[in-house]
Scaffold this motif. Structure first.
Motif, mmCIF file in Angstrom:
data_model
loop_
_atom_site.group_PDB
_atom_site.id
_atom_site.type_symbol
_atom_site.label_atom_id
_atom_site.label_comp_id
_atom_site.label_asym_id
_atom_site.label_seq_id
_atom_site.Cartn_x
_atom_site.Cartn_y
_atom_site.Cartn_z
ATOM 1 N N HIS A 57 0.826 -0.993 0.074
ATOM 2 C CA HIS A 57 0.072 0.176 0.031
ATOM 3 C C HIS A 57 0.990 1.046 -0.007
ATOM 4 N N ILE A 58 0.624 2.273 -0.829
ATOM 5 C CA ILE A 58 1.382 3.374 -1.075
ATOM 6 C C ILE A 58 0.424 4.571 -0.738
ATOM 7 N N ALA A 59 0.894 5.139 0.327
ATOM 8 C CA ALA A 59 0.064 6.487 0.687
ATOM 9 C C ALA A 59 0.830 7.649 0.383
ATOM 10 N N VAL A 60 0.316 8.671 -0.272
ATOM 11 C CA VAL A 60 0.494 9.959 -0.433
ATOM 12 C C VAL A 60 -0.336 10.968 -0.353
ATOM 13 N N VAL A 61 0.075 12.357 0.187
ATOM 14 C CA VAL A 61 -0.661 13.410 0.496
ATOM 15 C C VAL A 61 -1.089 13.922 -0.665
ATOM 16 N N ILE A 62 -0.238 14.335 -1.622
ATOM 17 C CA ILE A 62 -0.733 15.161 -2.947
ATOM 18 C C ILE A 62 0.023 14.571 -4.173
ATOM 19 N N ALA A 63 -0.796 14.149 -5.262
ATOM 20 C CA ALA A 63 -0.204 13.604 -6.270
ATOM 21 C C ALA A 63 -0.791 14.191 -7.628
ATOM 22 N N ALA A 64 0.351 14.140 -8.620
ATOM 23 C CA ALA A 64 -0.221 14.595 -9.983
ATOM 24 C C ALA A 64 -0.430 13.477 -10.777
ATOM 25 N N PRO A 65 -1.211 13.740 -11.770
ATOM 26 C CA PRO A 65 -1.733 12.697 -12.945
ATOM 27 C C PRO A 65 -0.589 12.128 -13.381
ATOM 28 N N GLU A 66 0.404 12.617 -13.572
ATOM 29 C CA GLU A 66 1.431 12.117 -14.262
ATOM 30 C C GLU A 66 2.380 11.178 -13.388
ATOM 31 N N GLY A 67 2.232 11.343 -12.414
ATOM 32 C CA GLY A 67 2.893 10.524 -11.078
ATOM 33 C C GLY A 67 2.247 9.073 -11.065
ATOM 34 N N ILE A 68 0.782 9.341 -11.104
ATOM 35 C CA ILE A 68 0.007 7.936 -11.157
ATOM 36 C C ILE A 68 0.225 7.375 -12.114
ATOM 37 N N ALA A 69 0.063 8.107 -13.526
ATOM 38 C CA ALA A 69 0.250 7.139 -14.723
ATOM 39 C C ALA A 69 1.666 6.223 -14.632
ATOM 40 N N TYR A 70 2.572 7.268 -14.157
ATOM 41 C CA TYR A 70 4.001 6.428 -14.038
ATOM 42 C C TYR A 70 4.079 5.119 -13.142
ATOM 43 N N TYR A 101 7.422 19.973 -10.795
ATOM 44 C CA TYR A 101 6.829 20.170 -9.402
ATOM 45 C C TYR A 101 5.513 20.168 -9.422
ATOM 46 N N ILE A 102 4.591 19.694 -8.597
ATOM 47 C CA ILE A 102 3.124 19.730 -8.575
ATOM 48 C C ILE A 102 2.687 21.056 -8.553
ATOM 49 N N VAL A 103 1.431 21.286 -9.339
ATOM 50 C CA VAL A 103 0.840 22.389 -9.445
ATOM 51 C C VAL A 103 -0.571 22.122 -9.169
ATOM 52 N N PRO A 104 -1.328 22.887 -8.278
ATOM 53 C CA PRO A 104 -0.722 23.954 -7.672
ATOM 54 C C PRO A 104 0.192 23.507 -6.139
ATOM 55 N N GLY A 105 0.009 22.164 -5.987
ATOM 56 C CA GLY A 105 1.034 21.657 -5.013
ATOM 57 C C GLY A 105 0.959 22.450 -3.373
ATOM 58 N N LEU A 106 1.992 22.310 -3.102
ATOM 59 C CA LEU A 106 2.481 23.176 -1.745
ATOM 60 C C LEU A 106 3.777 23.825 -1.481
ATOM 61 N N GLY A 107 4.651 23.174 -2.337
ATOM 62 C CA GLY A 107 6.193 23.580 -2.353
ATOM 63 C C GLY A 107 6.748 22.298 -1.713
ATOM 64 N N ASP A 108 8.004 22.378 -1.336
ATOM 65 C CA ASP A 108 8.915 21.154 -0.754
ATOM 66 C C ASP A 108 8.227 21.095 0.392
ATOM 67 N N ALA A 109 7.952 19.721 0.602
ATOM 68 C CA ALA A 109 7.460 19.143 2.094
ATOM 69 C C ALA A 109 8.551 19.064 2.987
ATOM 70 N N GLY A 110 9.759 18.681 2.451
ATOM 71 C CA GLY A 110 10.754 18.575 3.281
ATOM 72 C C GLY A 110 11.432 19.707 3.889
ATOM 73 N N ASP A 111 11.415 20.963 3.063
ATOM 74 C CA ASP A 111 11.880 22.211 3.435
ATOM 75 C C ASP A 111 10.942 22.939 4.688
ATOM 76 N N LEU A 112 9.480 22.512 4.246
ATOM 77 C CA LEU A 112 8.711 23.226 5.083
ATOM 78 C C LEU A 112 8.726 22.498 6.383
ATOM 79 N N SER A 113 8.880 21.332 6.374
ATOM 80 C CA SER A 113 9.078 20.483 7.649
ATOM 81 C C SER A 113 10.153 20.798 8.659
ATOM 82 N N TYR A 114 11.482 20.841 7.822
ATOM 83 C CA TYR A 114 12.703 20.768 8.507
ATOM 84 C C TYR A 114 13.519 22.252 8.190
ATOM 85 N N GLY A 115 13.264 22.919 7.213
ATOM 86 C CA GLY A 115 14.264 24.077 7.014
ATOM 87 C C GLY A 115 14.868 23.740 5.573
#
Length: 217
Positions: free
Chosen positions: A162-175, A200-214
């Motif tokens: 089972h793969i769980a993601v918060v935000i996905a792009a259609p291109e990623g799902i197709a891949y 990068y995902i549009v509208p997305g949210l930016g870089d999740a790692g940077d937003l979490s940890y700098g």
């Protein structure tokens, strides 16, 4: 691949998704991490409906209560570093699960938009014959998840994946549909519009790692 899009119905999940996207609160990294954790908890609850259960009897102070408990053995594996808060959310609900951590990063050898995926670190419990839950906040091109999946499959064979993601792009799902087995489950909290020219995902949210940890070097 079986796809579960959780944002199709209104719930508090959409409330937390709105907060993690909001640039006006992006400077609060603790709040961002906590909301990703909450989203992980909600997704774990929804995923739990797909697991197997066994009948048990519980001794209470006043008698015996017949109920059920999860019978599947679970291994939660997150992709470093952005996956940490989401991992915590899943572990809050599946508190007896075993755990794993694996790295995946974009490598730009020519300093342009072309990149490949480097998988350099892995520490994971034995998942042979168990349910492997692979969690990562963002599904953009899908290359990171496929690279991690291929590396993990060198170590064993899970009962279900089972793969769980918060935000996905259609291109990623197709891949993923092209490169992963049909038996895999994909859980998506929100499906976005597209990838931009930098993948990068549009509208997305930016870089999740940077937003979490700098921001990183």
């Amino acid at each position: 691949m079986q796809i579960h899009n959780l944002s199709e119905n209104n719930s508090v999940l959409n409330h937390f998704l709105g907060q993690i996207r909001n640039v006006n609160i992006h400077n609060d990294s603790m709040r961002f991490r906590r909301n990703i954790e909450r989203i992980g908890e909600i997704m774990a609850y929804e995923l739990s409906k797909d697991l197997h259960y066994k009948a048990v009897e519980i001794q209470t102070p006043l008698g015996i209560k017949k109920t059920t408990e999860i019978s599947d053995q679970l291994v939660i594996c997150s992709i470093l570093r952005a996956g940490f808060p989401m991992h915590t959310g899943f572990l809050n609900y599946f508190d007896s699960a075993e755990n794993g951590f694996i790295s995946a990063s974009r490598h730009h050898p020519n300093n342009d938009d072309y990149f490949d995926i480097l998988v350099e670190y892995q520490a994971i419990a034995d998942f042979n014959g168990k349910y492997l839950l692979l969690v990562d906040p963002m599904l953009a091109t899908g290359q990171s998840i496929v690279a991690v999946f291929n590396r993990l499959m060198e170590r064993g064979e899970a009962k279900e994946i089972h793969i769980a993601v918060v935000i996905a792009a259609p291109e990623g799902i197709a891949y993923l549909e092209q490169h992963l087995p049909d038996t895999c489950h994909l859980w998506v909290a929100s499906l976005d519009e597209k990838l931009n020219e930098h993948s990068y995902i549009v509208p997305g949210l930016g870089d999740a790692g940077d937003l979490s940890y700098g921001t990183k070097l």
